[in-house]
Design an enzyme around this catalytic site. Structure first.
Site, PDB file in Angstrom:
ATOM      1  N   GLY A 168       0.977  -1.187   0.083  1.00 21.50           N
ATOM      2  CA  GLY A 168       0.103   0.000  -0.001  1.00 21.50           C
ATOM      3  C   GLY A 168       0.854   1.021   0.061  1.00 21.50           C
ATOM      4  O   GLY A 168       0.434   2.177   0.581  1.00 21.50           O
ATOM      5  N   SER A 169       2.048   1.176  -0.608  1.00 23.48           N
ATOM      6  CA  SER A 169       2.825   2.474  -0.590  1.00 23.48           C
ATOM      7  C   SER A 169       2.004   3.412  -1.803  1.00 23.48           C
ATOM      8  O   SER A 169       2.073   4.732  -1.373  1.00 23.48           O
ATOM      9  CB  SER A 169       4.401   2.311  -0.857  1.00 23.48           C
ATOM     10  OG  SER A 169       4.389   1.977  -2.365  1.00 23.48           O
ATOM     11  N   ARG A 173     -14.816 -16.178  -9.542  1.00 23.87           N
ATOM     12  CA  ARG A 173     -14.615 -14.859  -9.450  1.00 23.87           C
ATOM     13  C   ARG A 173     -15.611 -13.757  -9.720  1.00 23.87           C
ATOM     14  O   ARG A 173     -15.700 -12.685  -9.212  1.00 23.87           O
ATOM     15  CB  ARG A 173     -13.700 -14.642 -10.629  1.00 23.87           C
ATOM     16  CG  ARG A 173     -13.136 -13.226 -10.988  1.00 23.87           C
ATOM     17  CD  ARG A 173     -12.256 -13.105 -12.232  1.00 23.87           C
ATOM     18  NE  ARG A 173     -11.389 -14.147 -12.590  1.00 23.87           N
ATOM     19  CZ  ARG A 173     -10.283 -13.967 -11.839  1.00 23.87           C
ATOM     20  NH1 ARG A 173      -9.840 -13.173 -10.809  1.00 23.87           N
ATOM     21  NH2 ARG A 173      -9.207 -14.861 -12.013  1.00 23.87           N
ATOM     22  N   MET A 196      -3.827  -7.151  -6.866  1.00 23.90           N
ATOM     23  CA  MET A 196      -3.198  -8.323  -7.757  1.00 23.90           C
ATOM     24  C   MET A 196      -4.281  -9.268  -8.095  1.00 23.90           C
ATOM     25  O   MET A 196      -3.680 -10.561  -8.616  1.00 23.90           O
ATOM     26  CB  MET A 196      -2.163  -8.869  -6.798  1.00 23.90           C
ATOM     27  CG  MET A 196      -1.274  -8.100  -6.341  1.00 23.90           C
ATOM     28  SD  MET A 196      -0.353  -7.242  -7.642  1.00 23.90           S
ATOM     29  CE  MET A 196       0.902  -8.241  -8.242  1.00 23.90           C
ATOM     30  N   ARG A 197      -5.519  -9.133  -8.226  1.00 24.22           N
ATOM     31  CA  ARG A 197      -6.393  -9.798  -8.766  1.00 24.22           C
ATOM     32  C   ARG A 197      -7.029  -9.420 -10.169  1.00 24.22           C
ATOM     33  O   ARG A 197      -7.099  -8.282 -10.419  1.00 24.22           O
ATOM     34  CB  ARG A 197      -7.490 -10.249  -7.890  1.00 24.22           C
ATOM     35  CG  ARG A 197      -7.207 -11.005  -6.661  1.00 24.22           C
ATOM     36  CD  ARG A 197      -8.357 -11.367  -5.752  1.00 24.22           C
ATOM     37  NE  ARG A 197      -9.615 -11.840  -6.469  1.00 24.22           N
ATOM     38  CZ  ARG A 197      -9.627 -13.221  -6.521  1.00 24.22           C
ATOM     39  NH1 ARG A 197      -8.522 -13.811  -5.932  1.00 24.22           N
ATOM     40  NH2 ARG A 197     -10.597 -13.819  -7.199  1.00 24.22           N
ATOM     41  N   ASN A 222      -5.653   1.585 -12.971  1.00 23.47           N
ATOM     42  CA  ASN A 222      -4.617   0.505 -12.768  1.00 23.47           C
ATOM     43  C   ASN A 222      -3.238   1.066 -12.738  1.00 23.47           C
ATOM     44  O   ASN A 222      -2.883   1.903 -13.573  1.00 23.47           O
ATOM     45  CB  ASN A 222      -4.589  -0.622 -13.259  1.00 23.47           C
ATOM     46  CG  ASN A 222      -3.776  -1.699 -12.779  1.00 23.47           C
ATOM     47  OD1 ASN A 222      -3.708  -1.740 -11.746  1.00 23.47           O
ATOM     48  ND2 ASN A 222      -3.104  -2.258 -13.630  1.00 23.47           N
ATOM     49  N   HIS A 238       0.732   0.053 -13.223  1.00 21.83           N
ATOM     50  CA  HIS A 238       1.351  -1.254 -13.559  1.00 21.83           C
ATOM     51  C   HIS A 238       2.595  -1.016 -13.747  1.00 21.83           C
ATOM     52  O   HIS A 238       2.922   0.188 -14.571  1.00 21.83           O
ATOM     53  CB  HIS A 238       0.700  -1.800 -14.848  1.00 21.83           C
ATOM     54  CG  HIS A 238       1.356  -3.070 -15.242  1.00 21.83           C
ATOM     55  ND1 HIS A 238       0.995  -4.083 -14.709  1.00 21.83           N
ATOM     56  CD2 HIS A 238       2.212  -3.304 -16.287  1.00 21.83           C
ATOM     57  CE1 HIS A 238       1.619  -5.152 -15.233  1.00 21.83           C
ATOM     58  NE2 HIS A 238       2.513  -4.666 -16.248  1.00 21.83           N
ATOM     59  N   SER A 298       3.366   2.652 -15.682  1.00 21.40           N
ATOM     60  CA  SER A 298       2.022   3.226 -16.514  1.00 21.40           C
ATOM     61  C   SER A 298       0.756   3.151 -15.694  1.00 21.40           C
ATOM     62  O   SER A 298       0.646   2.398 -14.711  1.00 21.40           O
ATOM     63  CB  SER A 298       1.703   2.154 -17.819  1.00 21.40           C
ATOM     64  OG  SER A 298       2.955   1.949 -18.514  1.00 21.40           O
ATOM     65  N   GLU A 311      -9.168  -6.532 -21.014  1.00 17.21           N
ATOM     66  CA  GLU A 311      -7.934  -7.430 -21.087  1.00 17.21           C
ATOM     67  C   GLU A 311      -7.153  -6.932 -20.112  1.00 17.21           C
ATOM     68  O   GLU A 311      -6.695  -5.881 -19.779  1.00 17.21           O
ATOM     69  CB  GLU A 311      -7.390  -6.894 -22.712  1.00 17.21           C
ATOM     70  CG  GLU A 311      -6.339  -7.800 -23.050  1.00 17.21           C
ATOM     71  CD  GLU A 311      -5.702  -6.960 -24.223  1.00 17.21           C
ATOM     72  OE1 GLU A 311      -4.270  -6.986 -24.133  1.00 17.21           O
ATOM     73  OE2 GLU A 311      -6.184  -5.770 -24.565  1.00 17.21           O
ATOM     74  N   LEU A 312      -6.384  -8.109 -19.478  1.00 19.67           N
ATOM     75  CA  LEU A 312      -5.385  -7.856 -18.329  1.00 19.67           C
ATOM     76  C   LEU A 312      -4.279  -6.872 -18.979  1.00 19.67           C
ATOM     77  O   LEU A 312      -3.569  -6.855 -19.804  1.00 19.67           O
ATOM     78  CB  LEU A 312      -4.496  -9.074 -17.997  1.00 19.67           C
ATOM     79  CG  LEU A 312      -3.506  -9.147 -16.990  1.00 19.67           C
ATOM     80  CD1 LEU A 312      -3.965  -8.746 -15.745  1.00 19.67           C
ATOM     81  CD2 LEU A 312      -2.655 -10.391 -17.139  1.00 19.67           C
ATOM     82  N   ASP A 313      -4.191  -5.609 -18.050  1.00 15.94           N
ATOM     83  CA  ASP A 313      -3.066  -4.596 -18.293  1.00 15.94           C
ATOM     84  C   ASP A 313      -3.380  -4.075 -19.650  1.00 15.94           C
ATOM     85  O   ASP A 313      -2.141  -3.631 -20.376  1.00 15.94           O
ATOM     86  CB  ASP A 313      -1.869  -5.005 -17.953  1.00 15.94           C
ATOM     87  CG  ASP A 313      -1.755  -5.688 -16.642  1.00 15.94           C
ATOM     88  OD1 ASP A 313      -2.293  -4.922 -15.635  1.00 15.94           O
ATOM     89  OD2 ASP A 313      -0.870  -6.490 -16.335  1.00 15.94           O
ATOM     90  N   GLU A 319       6.291   5.654  -9.165  1.00 15.10           N
ATOM     91  CA  GLU A 319       5.107   5.326  -9.373  1.00 15.10           C
ATOM     92  C   GLU A 319       4.329   6.338  -8.523  1.00 15.10           C
ATOM     93  O   GLU A 319       2.990   6.677  -8.897  1.00 15.10           O
ATOM     94  CB  GLU A 319       4.721   3.957  -8.701  1.00 15.10           C
ATOM     95  CG  GLU A 319       5.070   2.995  -9.774  1.00 15.10           C
ATOM     96  CD  GLU A 319       4.832   1.367  -9.357  1.00 15.10           C
ATOM     97  OE1 GLU A 319       3.506   1.397  -8.580  1.00 15.10           O
ATOM     98  OE2 GLU A 319       5.513   0.560  -9.440  1.00 15.10           O
TER      99      GLU A 319
END
Ligand code: GAR
Length: 232
Positions: A16-17, A69, A94-95, A111, A113, A140, A147-149, A178
């Protein structure tokens, strides 16, 4: 009359930074927003404790309590919706998010990444970058798509890969950038200057041809240098 404060919900699985950077920016008056709640799939995530310390509602929803899910996401996002966020920020979440949960919230989920997307999607991005031998790596912020990322990239921060780097040194160098990257993006979102329009990111109503770039002094986001644009 003043507009209602921009409400942010954060999803986080770990340290959680990035969340802490948001908490500190709001407390310091640097981000005109309100943290409406922090949500995690891991009850022991330090991110939840950071939220509690800051007096922000902290909610854990355990995947193993649900059959699949879809059911997990249905419950998680009903809890998220209950705090009425304008924006949902995945900050070390992370899900995978189910397609239904994403498409029900168009342009309202981002998000962060740890790679220069579209390079190195998924996990272990720093190892992927070292294995590929790239000279430059980074992070990013993108709108979440099914679609993932894979959603449209809003902004990036670049770092050099240095001789002798290992996963830990590279990850630390990226993570330091980040935080300002996420905060600068949130500034634009909180001021309602960024919108998702189909697959395009609009800044002040104009489509972005390339992701915005965090300046070297970590201060602002700028369009890429047209004379010497980064390779995509
Ligand atoms: C950050 O490096 C973030 O980019 C990454 O996890 C870390 C979380 O750090 N996210 C992902 O890998 C998402 N696929 P934090 O918990 O200290 O903010």
């Amino acid at each position: 009359m003043d507009r209602a404060p921009f409400r942010i919900a954060v999803l986080a699985s770990g340290t959680g930074s990035n969340l802490q950077a948001i908490i500190d920016a709001i407390a310091g008056g640097h981000l005109p927003a309100q943290l409406a709640g922090v949500f995690s799939d891991r009850p022991a995530a330090p991110a939840l404790e950071r939220a509690r310390v800051a007096g922000v509602p902290a909610v854990a929803v355990r995947p193993r309590d649900f059959a699949n899910r879809l059911e997990f996401d249905e419950h998680l996002f009903s809890r998220v919706d209950s705090v009425h966020p304008d924006l949902i920020v995945c900050a070390g979440y992370m899900r995978l998010v189910s397609e239904l949960a994403v498409t029900a919230r168009p342009g309202r989920m981002i998000n962060i990444h740890p790679s220069l997307l579209p390079a190195f999607k998924g996990l272990h991005t720093h190892r992927q970058a070292l294995d590929a031998g790239v000279a430059e790596h980074g992070a990013s912020v993108h709108f979440v798509s099914p679609e993932l990322d894979g959603g449209p990239v809003i902004a990036q921060a670049r770092v050099l890969v240095l001789p002798g780097d290992d996963e830990a040194t590279l990850a630390a160098r990226v993570l330091r950038r980040e935080h300002p990257l996420l905060l600068a993006t949130l500034q634009l979102l909180a001021h309602r200057r960024l919108l998702l329009d189909g697959n395009r990111v609009l800044l002040d109503g104009q489509p972005l041809a390339h992701p915005l770039q965090l300046t070297d002094d970590n201060a602002t986001l700028q369009p890429p240098d047209p004379i010497n644009p980064p390779a995509y």
